[in-house]
Design a protein around this motif. Structure first.
Motif, PDB file in Angstrom:
ATOM      1  N   ALA A   8       0.581  -1.818   0.097  1.00 45.98           N
ATOM      2  CA  ALA A   8       0.292   0.122  -0.064  1.00 45.98           C
ATOM      3  C   ALA A   8       0.552   1.147   0.236  1.00 45.98           C
ATOM      4  O   ALA A   8       0.420   1.927  -0.384  1.00 45.98           O
ATOM      5  CB  ALA A   8      -1.373  -0.271   1.173  1.00 45.98           C
ATOM      6  N   ARG A   9       2.166   1.712   0.834  1.00 48.62           N
ATOM      7  CA  ARG A   9       2.768   2.698   0.784  1.00 48.62           C
ATOM      8  C   ARG A   9       3.997   2.553  -0.576  1.00 48.62           C
ATOM      9  O   ARG A   9       3.736   3.872  -0.603  1.00 48.62           O
ATOM     10  CB  ARG A   9       4.344   2.305   1.612  1.00 48.62           C
ATOM     11  CG  ARG A   9       5.255   3.033   2.037  1.00 48.62           C
ATOM     12  CD  ARG A   9       6.131   3.078   3.130  1.00 48.62           C
ATOM     13  NE  ARG A   9       7.047   1.869   2.108  1.00 48.62           N
ATOM     14  CZ  ARG A   9       7.718   2.621   1.800  1.00 48.62           C
ATOM     15  NH1 ARG A   9       7.978   3.520   1.021  1.00 48.62           N
ATOM     16  NH2 ARG A   9       8.963   1.201   1.382  1.00 48.62           N
ATOM     17  N   ARG A  10       3.576   1.228  -0.881  1.00 47.31           N
ATOM     18  CA  ARG A  10       4.542   1.392  -2.142  1.00 47.31           C
ATOM     19  C   ARG A  10       3.402   2.472  -3.530  1.00 47.31           C
ATOM     20  O   ARG A  10       3.754   2.378  -4.263  1.00 47.31           O
ATOM     21  CB  ARG A  10       4.815   0.151  -2.998  1.00 47.31           C
ATOM     22  CG  ARG A  10       6.362  -0.076  -2.273  1.00 47.31           C
ATOM     23  CD  ARG A  10       7.058  -1.178  -3.110  1.00 47.31           C
ATOM     24  NE  ARG A  10       6.200  -2.441  -3.336  1.00 47.31           N
ATOM     25  CZ  ARG A  10       5.987  -3.542  -1.803  1.00 47.31           C
ATOM     26  NH1 ARG A  10       6.910  -3.337  -1.454  1.00 47.31           N
ATOM     27  NH2 ARG A  10       5.842  -4.473  -2.243  1.00 47.31           N
ATOM     28  N   SER A  11       2.382   1.941  -2.701  1.00 46.15           N
ATOM     29  CA  SER A  11       0.771   1.979  -4.647  1.00 46.15           C
ATOM     30  C   SER A  11       1.549   3.987  -3.718  1.00 46.15           C
ATOM     31  O   SER A  11       0.795   4.161  -5.361  1.00 46.15           O
ATOM     32  CB  SER A  11      -0.221   1.585  -4.112  1.00 46.15           C
ATOM     33  OG  SER A  11      -1.091   1.764  -4.931  1.00 46.15           O
ATOM     34  N   ARG A  12       0.547   4.169  -3.121  1.00 44.67           N
ATOM     35  CA  ARG A  12       1.126   5.694  -2.532  1.00 44.67           C
ATOM     36  C   ARG A  12       1.709   6.302  -3.384  1.00 44.67           C
ATOM     37  O   ARG A  12       1.535   7.439  -3.592  1.00 44.67           O
ATOM     38  CB  ARG A  12       0.212   5.837  -0.984  1.00 44.67           C
ATOM     39  CG  ARG A  12      -0.518   5.376  -0.412  1.00 44.67           C
ATOM     40  CD  ARG A  12      -1.081   5.309   0.883  1.00 44.67           C
ATOM     41  NE  ARG A  12       0.303   5.682   1.917  1.00 44.67           N
ATOM     42  CZ  ARG A  12       0.281   3.821   2.276  1.00 44.67           C
ATOM     43  NH1 ARG A  12      -0.965   3.805   2.512  1.00 44.67           N
ATOM     44  NH2 ARG A  12       1.418   3.732   3.313  1.00 44.67           N
TER      45      ARG A  12
END
Length: 117
Positions: A8-12
């Protein structure tokens, strides 16, 4: 769960990077648009200047053609009265009917090369 958080962090981060890239692109396009707009305004001003000069030249041409016509008329009268043969030049047709240039109601065709300074 930790893997999901990392994903999720990478996606953000990707979304934020994409947003930053799009904002930079929008700023570049706005800058290019303002430059093109300035070039169009300059070309329009140059066109208006040339069109004004052409209108003056057309009026002067018409006046000179009328003067020549008057002088030729006087010369013909002198020729008739005196009986002397005179070499009276005819008024060239282009002087009587100057070029038919496009009016402002007709579209002006242009290409991108005119904006290269």
């Amino acid at each position: 769960m930790l893997s999901n958080r990392e994903s999720a962090r990478r996606s953000r981060m990707r979304k934020q990077q994409r947003l930053d890239d799009l904002m930079n692109l929008a700023a570049q396009l706005k800058h290019q648009n303002s430059q093109i707009d300035a070039q169009i305004n300059l070309a329009t001003q140059q066109y208006i200047t040339v069109e004004s000069e052409n209108a003056i030249l057309r009026a002067q041409l018409q006046e000179l053609a009328e003067r020549l016509h008057s002088v030729n008329s006087v010369l013909r009268m002198v020729e008739e009265v005196s009986g002397m043969a005179m070499d009276i030049p005819e008024i060239p047709i282009p002087l009587l009917k100057p070029w038919q240039l496009p009016s402002t109601s007709q579209p002006i065709m242009a290409n991108a090369e005119i904006f290269q300074f």
